[in-house]
Motif scaffolding. Structure first.
Motif, PDB file in Angstrom:
ATOM      1  N   GLY A 141       0.801  -1.379  -0.140  1.00 12.80           N
ATOM      2  CA  GLY A 141       0.171   0.167   0.042  1.00 12.80           C
ATOM      3  C   GLY A 141       0.932   1.321   0.207  1.00 12.80           C
ATOM      4  O   GLY A 141       0.654   2.179  -0.803  1.00 12.80           O
ATOM      5  N   VAL A 142       1.833   1.354   0.847  1.00  9.96           N
ATOM      6  CA  VAL A 142       2.672   2.804   0.819  1.00  9.96           C
ATOM      7  C   VAL A 142       3.392   2.842  -0.312  1.00  9.96           C
ATOM      8  O   VAL A 142       3.412   4.115  -0.803  1.00  9.96           O
ATOM      9  N   PRO A 143       4.310   2.051  -0.918  1.00 10.47           N
ATOM     10  CA  PRO A 143       5.041   2.337  -2.018  1.00 10.47           C
ATOM     11  C   PRO A 143       4.434   2.657  -3.263  1.00 10.47           C
ATOM     12  O   PRO A 143       4.723   3.451  -3.958  1.00 10.47           O
ATOM     13  N   LEU A 144       2.923   2.065  -3.181  1.00  4.13           N
ATOM     14  CA  LEU A 144       2.189   2.168  -4.110  1.00  4.13           C
ATOM     15  C   LEU A 144       1.542   3.727  -4.279  1.00  4.13           C
ATOM     16  O   LEU A 144       1.583   4.626  -5.151  1.00  4.13           O
ATOM     17  N   THR A 145       0.917   3.820  -3.171  1.00  4.58           N
ATOM     18  CA  THR A 145       0.274   5.188  -3.145  1.00  4.58           C
ATOM     19  C   THR A 145       1.166   6.409  -2.843  1.00  4.58           C
ATOM     20  O   THR A 145       0.618   7.544  -3.462  1.00  4.58           O
ATOM     21  N   VAL A 146       2.166   6.252  -2.288  1.00  3.88           N
ATOM     22  CA  VAL A 146       3.095   7.260  -2.281  1.00  3.88           C
ATOM     23  C   VAL A 146       3.591   7.768  -3.854  1.00  3.88           C
ATOM     24  O   VAL A 146       3.693   8.742  -4.181  1.00  3.88           O
ATOM     25  N   PHE A 147       3.867   6.594  -4.628  1.00  2.00           N
ATOM     26  CA  PHE A 147       4.302   6.752  -5.644  1.00  2.00           C
ATOM     27  C   PHE A 147       3.308   7.474  -6.595  1.00  2.00           C
ATOM     28  O   PHE A 147       3.414   8.323  -7.395  1.00  2.00           O
ATOM     29  N   ALA A 148       1.935   7.151  -6.508  1.00  2.00           N
ATOM     30  CA  ALA A 148       1.009   7.676  -7.271  1.00  2.00           C
ATOM     31  C   ALA A 148       0.645   9.119  -6.998  1.00  2.00           C
ATOM     32  O   ALA A 148       0.637   9.994  -7.833  1.00  2.00           O
ATOM     33  N   ILE A 149       0.826   9.580  -5.726  1.00  2.00           N
ATOM     34  CA  ILE A 149       0.299  10.826  -5.483  1.00  2.00           C
ATOM     35  C   ILE A 149       1.648  11.936  -5.893  1.00  2.00           C
ATOM     36  O   ILE A 149       1.519  12.978  -6.245  1.00  2.00           O
ATOM     37  N   CYS A 150       2.754  11.031  -5.702  1.00  2.00           N
ATOM     38  CA  CYS A 150       4.059  12.006  -6.055  1.00  2.00           C
ATOM     39  C   CYS A 150       4.080  12.106  -7.519  1.00  2.00           C
ATOM     40  O   CYS A 150       4.563  13.139  -7.969  1.00  2.00           O
ATOM     41  N   GLU A 151       3.442  11.216  -8.245  1.00  3.42           N
ATOM     42  CA  GLU A 151       3.523  11.182  -9.833  1.00  3.42           C
ATOM     43  C   GLU A 151       2.575  12.180 -10.045  1.00  3.42           C
ATOM     44  O   GLU A 151       2.758  13.083 -10.899  1.00  3.42           O
ATOM     45  N   LEU A 152       1.383  12.325  -9.690  1.00  5.08           N
ATOM     46  CA  LEU A 152       0.356  13.480  -9.859  1.00  5.08           C
ATOM     47  C   LEU A 152       0.817  14.870  -9.269  1.00  5.08           C
ATOM     48  O   LEU A 152       0.588  15.749 -10.111  1.00  5.08           O
ATOM     49  N   LEU A 153       1.482  14.865  -8.494  1.00  2.65           N
ATOM     50  CA  LEU A 153       1.805  16.160  -7.733  1.00  2.65           C
ATOM     51  C   LEU A 153       3.051  16.575  -8.515  1.00  2.65           C
ATOM     52  O   LEU A 153       3.059  17.855  -8.520  1.00  2.65           O
ATOM     53  N   GLY A 154       3.879  15.930  -9.167  1.00  2.00           N
ATOM     54  CA  GLY A 154       5.104  16.175  -9.644  1.00  2.00           C
ATOM     55  C   GLY A 154       6.233  16.451  -8.456  1.00  2.00           C
ATOM     56  O   GLY A 154       7.205  17.135  -8.821  1.00  2.00           O
ATOM     57  N   ILE A 155       6.123  15.441  -7.685  1.00  2.00           N
ATOM     58  CA  ILE A 155       7.415  15.395  -6.688  1.00  2.00           C
ATOM     59  C   ILE A 155       8.555  14.495  -7.308  1.00  2.00           C
ATOM     60  O   ILE A 155       8.198  13.460  -7.476  1.00  2.00           O
ATOM     61  N   PRO A 156       9.434  15.135  -7.588  1.00  2.00           N
ATOM     62  CA  PRO A 156      10.648  14.238  -8.189  1.00  2.00           C
ATOM     63  C   PRO A 156      11.121  13.073  -7.403  1.00  2.00           C
ATOM     64  O   PRO A 156      11.074  12.927  -6.103  1.00  2.00           O
ATOM     65  N   GLU A 157      11.324  12.081  -8.113  1.00  2.00           N
ATOM     66  CA  GLU A 157      11.778  10.682  -7.499  1.00  2.00           C
ATOM     67  C   GLU A 157      13.078  10.972  -6.626  1.00  2.00           C
ATOM     68  O   GLU A 157      13.687  11.666  -6.865  1.00  2.00           O
ATOM     69  N   GLY A 158      12.756  10.423  -5.255  1.00  2.00           N
ATOM     70  CA  GLY A 158      13.847  10.468  -4.459  1.00  2.00           C
ATOM     71  C   GLY A 158      13.850  11.389  -3.432  1.00  2.00           C
ATOM     72  O   GLY A 158      14.570  11.624  -2.393  1.00  2.00           O
ATOM     73  N   GLU A 159      13.044  12.531  -3.605  1.00  2.00           N
ATOM     74  CA  GLU A 159      12.825  13.650  -2.741  1.00  2.00           C
ATOM     75  C   GLU A 159      11.975  13.415  -1.833  1.00  2.00           C
ATOM     76  O   GLU A 159      10.642  13.719  -1.923  1.00  2.00           O
ATOM     77  N   GLU A 160      12.476  13.213  -0.623  1.00  2.00           N
ATOM     78  CA  GLU A 160      11.499  12.971   0.615  1.00  2.00           C
ATOM     79  C   GLU A 160      10.400  11.979   0.696  1.00  2.00           C
ATOM     80  O   GLU A 160       9.674  11.786   1.553  1.00  2.00           O
ATOM     81  N   ARG A 161      10.203  11.169  -0.472  1.00  2.00           N
ATOM     82  CA  ARG A 161       9.188  10.260  -0.862  1.00  2.00           C
ATOM     83  C   ARG A 161       9.271   9.107   0.380  1.00  2.00           C
ATOM     84  O   ARG A 161       8.067   8.972   1.042  1.00  2.00           O
ATOM     85  N   GLU A 162      10.530   8.814   0.862  1.00  2.00           N
ATOM     86  CA  GLU A 162      10.353   7.615   1.822  1.00  2.00           C
ATOM     87  C   GLU A 162       9.855   8.458   3.032  1.00  2.00           C
ATOM     88  O   GLU A 162       9.634   7.679   4.252  1.00  2.00           O
ATOM     89  N   ARG A 163       9.952   9.641   3.371  1.00  2.00           N
ATOM     90  CA  ARG A 163       9.479  10.198   4.485  1.00  2.00           C
ATOM     91  C   ARG A 163       7.835  10.708   4.528  1.00  2.00           C
ATOM     92  O   ARG A 163       7.320  10.816   5.792  1.00  2.00           O
ATOM     93  N   PHE A 164       7.158  10.377   3.430  1.00  2.00           N
ATOM     94  CA  PHE A 164       5.733  10.902   3.533  1.00  2.00           C
ATOM     95  C   PHE A 164       4.925  10.084   4.288  1.00  2.00           C
ATOM     96  O   PHE A 164       3.898  10.575   5.207  1.00  2.00           O
ATOM     97  N   TRP A 165       5.186   8.778   4.309  1.00  2.00           N
ATOM     98  CA  TRP A 165       4.436   7.791   5.171  1.00  2.00           C
ATOM     99  C   TRP A 165       4.446   8.172   6.493  1.00  2.00           C
ATOM    100  O   TRP A 165       3.629   8.243   7.512  1.00  2.00           O
ATOM    101  N   ALA A 166       5.939   8.276   7.118  1.00  2.00           N
ATOM    102  CA  ALA A 166       5.942   8.548   8.388  1.00  2.00           C
ATOM    103  C   ALA A 166       5.284   9.856   8.996  1.00  2.00           C
ATOM    104  O   ALA A 166       4.816  10.197  10.159  1.00  2.00           O
ATOM    105  N   TRP A 167       5.383  10.845   8.136  1.00  2.00           N
ATOM    106  CA  TRP A 167       4.897  12.480   8.180  1.00  2.00           C
ATOM    107  C   TRP A 167       3.482  12.138   8.463  1.00  2.00           C
ATOM    108  O   TRP A 167       2.768  12.467   9.359  1.00  2.00           O
ATOM    109  N   SER A 168       2.841  11.399   7.488  1.00  2.57           N
ATOM    110  CA  SER A 168       1.370  11.261   7.412  1.00  2.57           C
ATOM    111  C   SER A 168       0.719  10.388   8.648  1.00  2.57           C
ATOM    112  O   SER A 168      -0.132  10.747   9.125  1.00  2.57           O
TER     113      SER A 168
END
Length: 399
Positions: A141-168
């Motif tokens: 769930g986490v790697p798929l949904t973080v990928f999806a929202i980052c692609e939609l918003l335009g968040i570059p790969e590798g930029e903070e993506r691994e932290r989004f789940w902890a933050w949320s």
């Protein structure tokens, strides 16, 4: 009446046994004073008809800003980047923010993600080790949904993506502890810097479009509103869908007859997702509302200024609206479930959540039709949140 004696605690015990707790509330005290994390005094409403009616009641306000009040630094941070989002605004501000967001968060913008999501799901499933238990939450769930929202918003790969789940998890969790404020500071600072970059060099993504639309419109977004909108889309855009994917997997693996039906006919996947949205809603209690004036609900008067909590998870199990509501039935005709809310605050991310869940479950079952549950459903630990409803961990085997 001794209000303290009659106040119910929406505490960890209630969250760990959510459906039995809410059934008791619906049956005995459908409008009840409660204490809850972040809410020392509120009114909880649990029956379908009342919840749905209050979602469109103009006397219910979302604006929680303390106008003219002296705020601490931490309170000011919340007011800048949480309460200035459309989730906590009333018309006309909500209308302005929602209109601008709707002009960018469109069906085509979501649909263009489909091939990327299919490819990402295949990559994730390729990484599953049949010899080891797989956690559906953190490994699917986490790697798929973080990928999806980052692609939609335009968040570059590798930029903070691994932290989004902890933050949320901190932002959507229980008490307003230090971790909450650190997460809010981290996400808002990152998004402010990202938006500055995108303003200078726009891309083909939702945030760039949102900047362009807001700057062309006479009622443009302020800098804080733009960050708050991005924060709302980022956090709400993946966290609830993690729950939806995990809850669907759990519901199917604890109902073998329904899993067999789905394996025989994958065309039932969309209907199965709709049933999970009702049966095991990924959201429990919606963000708080305020009573703008005294409101009488089912014979109980909620005083003006008091906080009102609406449980869509409870409403979706109400037998006055859904026959045999505690039975999971993927052939059930979709009804008026409230998992995404109702009215002007209906979740704009609903099409994305549905698409991700349908592709995820279809891909998982297509690759591994003999899924087995490792976690004991009676011993599951549910998330420490009145907002989010999903297992903290869900272990399966794919052999």
């Amino acid at each position: 009446m001794d209000e303290q004696r009659d106040t119910i605690a929406v505490d960890d015990a209630a969250l760990q046994h959510l459906h039995s707790f809410m059934a008791g509330m619906r049956g005995q005290r459908p409008v009840c004073p409660v204490t809850a994390p972040r809410r020392p005094h509120a009114w909880l409403v649990t029956r379908y008809s009342e919840v749905r009616a209050l979602l469109t009641d103009d006397r219910m306000r979302h604006d929680l800003t303390a106008k003219g009040a002296d705020l601490t630094d931490r309170q000011a941070l919340i007011h800048r980047f949480v309460y200035s989002s459309m989730l906590y605004r009333d018309p006309p501000d909500h209308t302005r923010l929602r209109r601008l967001t709707n002009r960018t968060f469109t069906v085509p913008s979501v649909a263009r993600l489909r091939p990327l999501l299919v490819a990402r799901i295949e990559d994730i499933l390729d990484e599953f080790d049949p010899s080891q238990p797989i956690d559906v939450v953190t490994q699917f769930g986490v790697p798929l949904t973080v990928f999806a929202i980052c692609e939609l918003l335009g968040i570059p790969e590798g930029e903070e993506r691994e932290r989004f789940w902890a933050w949320s998890q901190h932002l959507n969790g229980g008490e307003l502890a230090d971790e909450y404020y650190r997460a809010l500071e981290g996400t808002s600072a990152y998004l402010a810097e990202l938006l500055t970059r995108k303003r200078a060099r726009p891309g083909d993504d939702l945030l760039s479009e949102l900047i362009a639309v807001s700057e062309q419109d006479d009622e443009r977004l302020s800098a804080d509103e733009l960050v708050a909108t991005a924060l709302l889309l980022l956090m709400a855009g993946h966290d609830t869908t993690v729950n939806l994917i995990a809850n669907t997997t759990l519901s199917l693996l604890t109902a073998p007859d329904q899993l067999t039906l789905l394996n025989l006919d994958h065309e039932l996947v969309p209907n199965a997702i709709e049933e999970v949205l009702r049966y095991e809603s990924p959201v429990n209690i919606l963000p708080p509302r305020l009573a703008a004036e005294p409101i009488t609900v089912d014979g109980v008067t909620i005083p003006a200024g008091d906080t009102v909590l609406l449980s869509v998870a409870s409403a979706n199990r109400d037998d006055t609206e859904f026959p045999d509501p505690d039975t999971f039935d993927i052939t059930r005709k979709p009804g008026r479930q409230l998992a995404f809310g109702h009215g002007i605050h209906y979740c704009p991310g609903a099409p994305l959540a549905r698409l991700e869940a349908r592709l995820a479950i279809g891909g998982l079952l297509g690759r591994f039709p003999n899924l087995r549950l490792v976690s004991n459903p009676e011993e599951l630990r549910w998330r420490d949140s009145t907002l989010m409803h999903g297992p903290a961990e869900l272990l399966i085997r794919v052999d």
